[in-house]
Design an enzyme around this catalytic site. Structure first.
Site, PDB file in Angstrom:
ATOM      1  N   ALA A 172      23.406  31.955  17.478  1.00  0.00           N
ATOM      2  CA  ALA A 172      24.106  30.736  17.074  1.00  0.00           C
ATOM      3  C   ALA A 172      25.470  30.618  17.751  1.00  0.00           C
ATOM      4  O   ALA A 172      25.964  29.508  17.963  1.00  0.00           O
ATOM      5  CB  ALA A 172      24.254  30.687  15.561  1.00  0.00           C
ATOM      6  N   THR A 173      26.079  31.738  18.108  1.00  0.00           N
ATOM      7  CA  THR A 173      27.350  31.670  18.844  1.00  0.00           C
ATOM      8  C   THR A 173      27.135  30.911  20.153  1.00  0.00           C
ATOM      9  O   THR A 173      27.879  29.976  20.477  1.00  0.00           O
ATOM     10  CB  THR A 173      27.873  33.089  19.161  1.00  0.00           C
ATOM     11  OG1 THR A 173      28.068  33.788  17.932  1.00  0.00           O
ATOM     12  CG2 THR A 173      29.178  33.042  19.940  1.00  0.00           C
ATOM     13  N   ASN A 219      29.623  29.629   5.543  1.00  0.00           N
ATOM     14  CA  ASN A 219      29.249  31.038   5.476  1.00  0.00           C
ATOM     15  C   ASN A 219      30.078  31.842   4.481  1.00  0.00           C
ATOM     16  O   ASN A 219      29.685  32.931   4.103  1.00  0.00           O
ATOM     17  CB  ASN A 219      29.345  31.662   6.873  1.00  0.00           C
ATOM     18  CG  ASN A 219      30.638  31.342   7.552  1.00  0.00           C
ATOM     19  OD1 ASN A 219      30.910  30.179   7.878  1.00  0.00           O
ATOM     20  ND2 ASN A 219      31.461  32.333   7.758  1.00  0.00           N
ATOM     21  N   GLN A 225      23.612  28.954   8.364  1.00  0.00           N
ATOM     22  CA  GLN A 225      23.532  29.480   6.990  1.00  0.00           C
ATOM     23  C   GLN A 225      22.597  28.676   6.088  1.00  0.00           C
ATOM     24  O   GLN A 225      22.157  29.184   5.061  1.00  0.00           O
ATOM     25  CB  GLN A 225      24.926  29.508   6.342  1.00  0.00           C
ATOM     26  CG  GLN A 225      25.869  30.549   6.925  1.00  0.00           C
ATOM     27  CD  GLN A 225      25.501  31.980   6.549  1.00  0.00           C
ATOM     28  OE1 GLN A 225      24.718  32.249   5.640  1.00  0.00           O
ATOM     29  NE2 GLN A 225      26.075  32.940   7.262  1.00  0.00           N
ATOM     30  N   GLY A 250      18.138  33.772  14.588  1.00  0.00           N
ATOM     31  CA  GLY A 250      17.092  34.599  14.021  1.00  0.00           C
ATOM     32  C   GLY A 250      17.589  35.527  12.919  1.00  0.00           C
ATOM     33  O   GLY A 250      16.970  35.665  11.874  1.00  0.00           O
ATOM     34  N   THR A 252      15.660  34.847  31.904  1.00  0.00           N
ATOM     35  CA  THR A 252      14.292  35.226  31.554  1.00  0.00           C
ATOM     36  C   THR A 252      14.137  35.232  30.042  1.00  0.00           C
ATOM     37  O   THR A 252      14.963  35.820  29.342  1.00  0.00           O
ATOM     38  CB  THR A 252      13.979  36.627  32.121  1.00  0.00           C
ATOM     39  OG1 THR A 252      14.189  36.589  33.531  1.00  0.00           O
ATOM     40  CG2 THR A 252      12.553  37.029  31.813  1.00  0.00           C
ATOM     41  N   CYS A 285      32.619  38.146  10.423  1.00  0.00           N
ATOM     42  CA  CYS A 285      33.017  38.004  11.818  1.00  0.00           C
ATOM     43  C   CYS A 285      34.505  38.212  12.010  1.00  0.00           C
ATOM     44  O   CYS A 285      34.937  38.587  13.090  1.00  0.00           O
ATOM     45  CB  CYS A 285      32.658  36.611  12.338  1.00  0.00           C
ATOM     46  SG  CYS A 285      30.945  36.470  12.788  1.00  0.00           S
TER      47      CYS A 285
END
Ligand SMILES: *Cc1c(COP(=O)(O)O)cnc(C)c1O
Length: 388
Positions: A75-76, A155, A183, A204, A243, A328
């Protein structure tokens, strides 16, 4: 030694065993390890097929088409790609970007960076309960505004913004609307077919998938352009080269497939556990909830224990894994800017703890936590009594 009870699901979740099991099939020589871009042999085709299935699972869960989903590293990166990508692609139309004070650092630090490059940024203040009012946005809108970026569920507090209302307004003014849904995924139903959202970030590892994989929804049928931030082999329609990490993608796909099946019942259970936690915490004197309890997701409870320092409290609570605020920022241990932006004083901010529940939380764990918290608070408040 027994592991502490994990009540920090908002910072990350363990990978679901069903997810880990599938991921294992996409790594080794006897598995599907090919490059999804290899066009000329079966190894490539099988990898590509696995990516397609995963993308479909994610798109179906979000109520959209798989062409609208771009894989990123998390998500960053999705927030970076959405905001920088739109800023650079639309700067000829205007350089004003609006967001809120309660965003995750991965949005705030992107807009602060853009500010240095000559963009103009407005951060909306929330009400005391963490909710942003549509009127606050209306007051700040300008003819050079190109983007509004808003976190869906916060969050730290779990507070949920009315994204439908904001999206409708943005569209009526011709402004692009980006949502950080990292979130809210798996806690609030999101139907992108119905919601007026142009771009949306998710990942994820907050929903029992692996770390290092995320996604960005881009409503491509509206021909929204996003300038790539990583250039290379042209994967993901050229918007995000690299990739494809097939095992990560397959894991995230499985995590979202499970959500589609289990979210509804899971959320009922979360709600019950959170209500129980809050009901019992109120037996301790001088506690209060930070943020709007009615408009918050079922997994996050942010509580102030008045006259108790939250860092000291966490030291007492070695049997629990909780966070003072956003994980974070904990490396720098600065106090919560989210709570400050809601107008809370230092005393409340520095006595607040975030509890976040998840798939593997049990009622027994909550009862155990409550017992430990009550004892710790009594000890700490007695200490301050004696030293005063
Ligand atoms: C965790 C989180 C992020 C960052 O996600 P990563 O996948 O760890 O990069 C962004 N926004 C919110 C709201 C989050 O909770």
């Amino acid at each position: 030694m027994k592991l502490p009870v994990y009540l920090d699901y908002a910072s990350t979740t363990p990978v679901d065993c069903r997810v880990a099991k599938i991921m294992m099939q996409y790594l080794t020589k006897d598995g599907i390890f090919g490059n999804a871009s290899s066009r000329f042999h079966r190894y490539g085709w099988e990898a590509e097929e696995a990516v397609n299935v995963a993308r479909d699972n994610i798109a179906t869960f979000l109520g959209t088409y798989s062409d609208n989903i771009i894989f990123t590293s998390g998500a960053t990166e999705s927030n970076n790609l959405a905001i920088k990508g739109v800023a650079y692609a639309y700067k000829h139309r205007g350089k004003h970007i609006i967001t809120s004070m309660t965003e995750h650092k991965t949005v705030l630090n992107v807009v602060y960076y853009l500010e240095k490059l000559g963009f103009c940024v407005t951060c909306l203040s929330p009400e005391k309960d963490g909710i942003i009012c549509l009127n606050t946005l209306k007051k700040e809108i300008r003819d050079d505004t190109i983007l509004f970026s808003l976190i869906h569920a916060n969050n730290e507090t779990g507070v949920v913004q009315n994204i439908e209302e904001f999206g409708n307004f943005c569209h009526s003014c011709g402004i692009l609307f980006h949502v950080d849904a990292t979130q809210s995924i798996g806690k609030i139903p999101i139907n992108l077919n119905k919601l007026p959202i142009d771009l949306m970030s998710f990942n994820g590892h907050k929903v029992y998938g692996p770390k290092g994989i995320g996604g960005l929804f881009i409503r491509r049928d509206l021909k929204i352009s996003v300038q790539p931030q990583i250039h290379g082999g042209g994967q993901e329609y050229g918007i995000r080269s690299g990739t494809l990490p097939v095992h990560q993608i397959v894991g995230m796909g499985e995590a979202y497939r499970i959500l589609k099946q289990e979210m509804k019942n899971e959320v009922i259970r979360f709600r019950f556990l959170k209500n129980y936690l809050w009901k019992e915490l109120q037996n301790i004197t001088y506690v209060s909830v930070n943020g709007n309890l009615k408009k918050s997701i079922a997994t996050i409870l942010n509580v102030a224990f008045h006259n108790v320092n939250s860092e000291l409290l966490m030291i007492e609570l070695q049997d629990l894994a909780v966070s003072p605020s956003s994980a974070c920022v904990s490396s720098s241990l600065e106090s919560s800017y989210v709570l400050h932006s809601m107008g809370y004083c230092d005393d409340i901010v520095n006595s607040s703890i975030r509890f976040s529940l998840g798939r593997f939380t049990t009622l027994e764990e909550i009862k155990f936590a409550l017992c430990k918290i009550k004892m710790a608070i009594i000890r700490l408040r007695k200490k301050t009594l004696y030293t005063k």
